[in-house]
Motif scaffolding. Structure first.
Motif, mmCIF file in Angstrom:
data_model
loop_
_atom_site.group_PDB
_atom_site.id
_atom_site.type_symbol
_atom_site.label_atom_id
_atom_site.label_comp_id
_atom_site.label_asym_id
_atom_site.label_seq_id
_atom_site.Cartn_x
_atom_site.Cartn_y
_atom_site.Cartn_z
ATOM 1 N N PHE A 1 0.665 -0.820 0.055
ATOM 2 C CA PHE A 1 0.541 0.591 0.365
ATOM 3 C C PHE A 1 0.932 1.144 -0.272
ATOM 4 N N ASP A 2 0.525 2.031 -0.584
ATOM 5 C CA ASP A 2 1.433 3.464 -0.819
ATOM 6 C C ASP A 2 0.239 4.690 -0.926
ATOM 7 N N LEU A 3 1.017 5.747 -0.660
ATOM 8 C CA LEU A 3 0.937 6.711 -1.400
ATOM 9 C C LEU A 3 0.656 6.703 -2.963
ATOM 10 N N GLU A 4 -0.587 7.865 -3.539
ATOM 11 C CA GLU A 4 -0.937 7.832 -5.271
ATOM 12 C C GLU A 4 0.465 8.782 -5.174
ATOM 13 N N ASN A 5 0.838 9.711 -4.529
ATOM 14 C CA ASN A 5 1.579 10.814 -5.319
ATOM 15 C C ASN A 5 3.113 10.279 -5.143
ATOM 16 N N ASN A 6 3.061 8.864 -4.651
ATOM 17 C CA ASN A 6 4.319 8.776 -4.886
ATOM 18 C C ASN A 6 4.320 8.094 -6.112
ATOM 19 N N HIS A 7 3.704 7.506 -7.082
ATOM 20 C CA HIS A 7 3.396 6.920 -8.449
ATOM 21 C C HIS A 7 2.679 8.347 -9.166
ATOM 22 N N LEU A 8 3.414 9.222 -8.905
ATOM 23 C CA LEU A 8 2.093 10.562 -10.770
ATOM 24 C C LEU A 8 3.636 11.045 -11.362
#
Length: 344
Positions: free
Chosen positions: A289-296
């Protein structure tokens, strides 16, 4: 007027025939009952169970959407396979026994489907007999009383459900049948049919849909679904697949609408997966699980070669995958994946 008087009046009205029905026996556009009766009726029905974690429950009409070539069909087949066997996908929850699944495949030919679930067209994956796949019969002439294939499908689909005894229906995809899919005008006809099937037959339905080309530097929202305002009104739940900037094989899953649960898989808790084919089954593999911002895909995103070189340098300094990820603002899963590819 007192609460007791109001309650007495409501009992008189709703425990007998409604006033509308007394005056007009043909009036049936609304089903009216008092709130307690609705609850008592609902008590007799089972609590919906998870089909794909909190993203999709029994008896729901659910939409899965993404941009093209991000793996919607791959994930949908994987979910169908999981439901047909009654075995959960690693990292996801399943609360049901094996189900009969009818998968309407408007995307792949049989040969393309074979290739995804084999090793160079040999050593084929063995699907459960509960998994039924269907294609459009292109040799069938459209009957003259139907305007298009969508109308024809809507008219015949209930009979196919009865014939197959399927309890799960997956449609890949909603926009195939209509040339005006960006407006989603024609797609509403099919959505209305599916909604009625879900409600009257107790069928759990997953519908795949495309999104117009979107800016992958911004978080995914409901508005990214083509015809979102109209289509969202018909579905009970919705989730989307996003592309990760951390690795070409990474995808993330984000929850956008839910009715049977809290909003769990939001921008601060997306589900990160990689697409892999270890042997003869192309699938989504849970990473973390992670933050969406890390993958933008932001302006600060460094290219893949630069990431690999920095990983090599930090490995030489004795740092763990977690610490390397912290330094490079990448997930531990991304570091692990890259190390595997680099052989270090």
């Amino acid at each position: 007027m007192s609460k007791e008087a109001i309650h007495s009046i409501s009992q008189d009205i709703f425990h007998n025939e409604s006033l509308l029905q007394k005056n007009n026996k043909d009036v049936n556009s609304l089903i009216i009952n008092d709130a307690n009766s609705w609850i008592n009726n609902a008590k007799s029905r089972p609590i919906p169970k998870m089909l794909f974690s909190e993203l999709w429950y029994e008896n729901e009409l659910c939409i899965l959407f993404s941009d093209t070539n991000l793996g919607k069909s791959i994930l949908a087949v994987q979910i169908a396979d999981s439901l047909s066997y009654g075995v959960s996908i690693n990292g996801f929850k399943l609360e049901c026994a094996p189900q009969k699944v009818l998968f309407l495949d408007f995307e792949l030919s049989d040969k393309q489907f074979e290739n995804r679930y084999a090793e160079n067209f040999t050593n084929h994956y063995q699907f459960h007999h509960n998994f039924l796949r269907a294609e459009l019969n292109t040799e069938e002439t459209l009957p003259s009383n139907f305007k298009n294939y969508e109308e024809y499908l809507c008219a015949t689909l209930p009979a196919y459900i009865e014939e197959t005894q399927a309890t799960i229906l997956i449609v890949d995809n909603l926009t195939f049948l209509s040339a005006e899919n960006e407006k989603a005008k024609d797609a509403l006809v099919l959505m209305k049919t599916l909604k009625q099937l879900s409600k009257t037959k107790g069928i759990s339905i997953l519908v795949l849909a495309h999104t117009p080309k979107r800016d992958d530097s911004k978080p995914i929202t409901k508005n990214d679904l083509a015809g979102s305002k109209m289509l969202m009104n018909f579905c009970d739940s919705c989730f989307a697949i996003g592309k990760s900037s951390q690795d070409p094989s990474f995808r993330y899953i984000k929850q956008l609408k839910q009715r049977n649960t809290e909003h769990i898989y939001h921008e601060e808790n997306i589900i990160l997966c990689s697409i892999d084919k270890a042997t003869n089954f192309l699938e989504f593999c849970f990473e973390e699980f992670d933050l969406e911002n890390n993958h933008l895909n932001t302006n600060n995103t460094i290219n893949s070669n630069e990431i690999n070189e920095q990983i090599k340098l930090l490995i030489s300094e004795g740092l763990s995958n977690v610490k390397i990820g912290d330094r490079l603002s990448l997930s531990e899963g991304a570091i692990r994946k890259r190390r595997k590819k680099l052989g270090i």
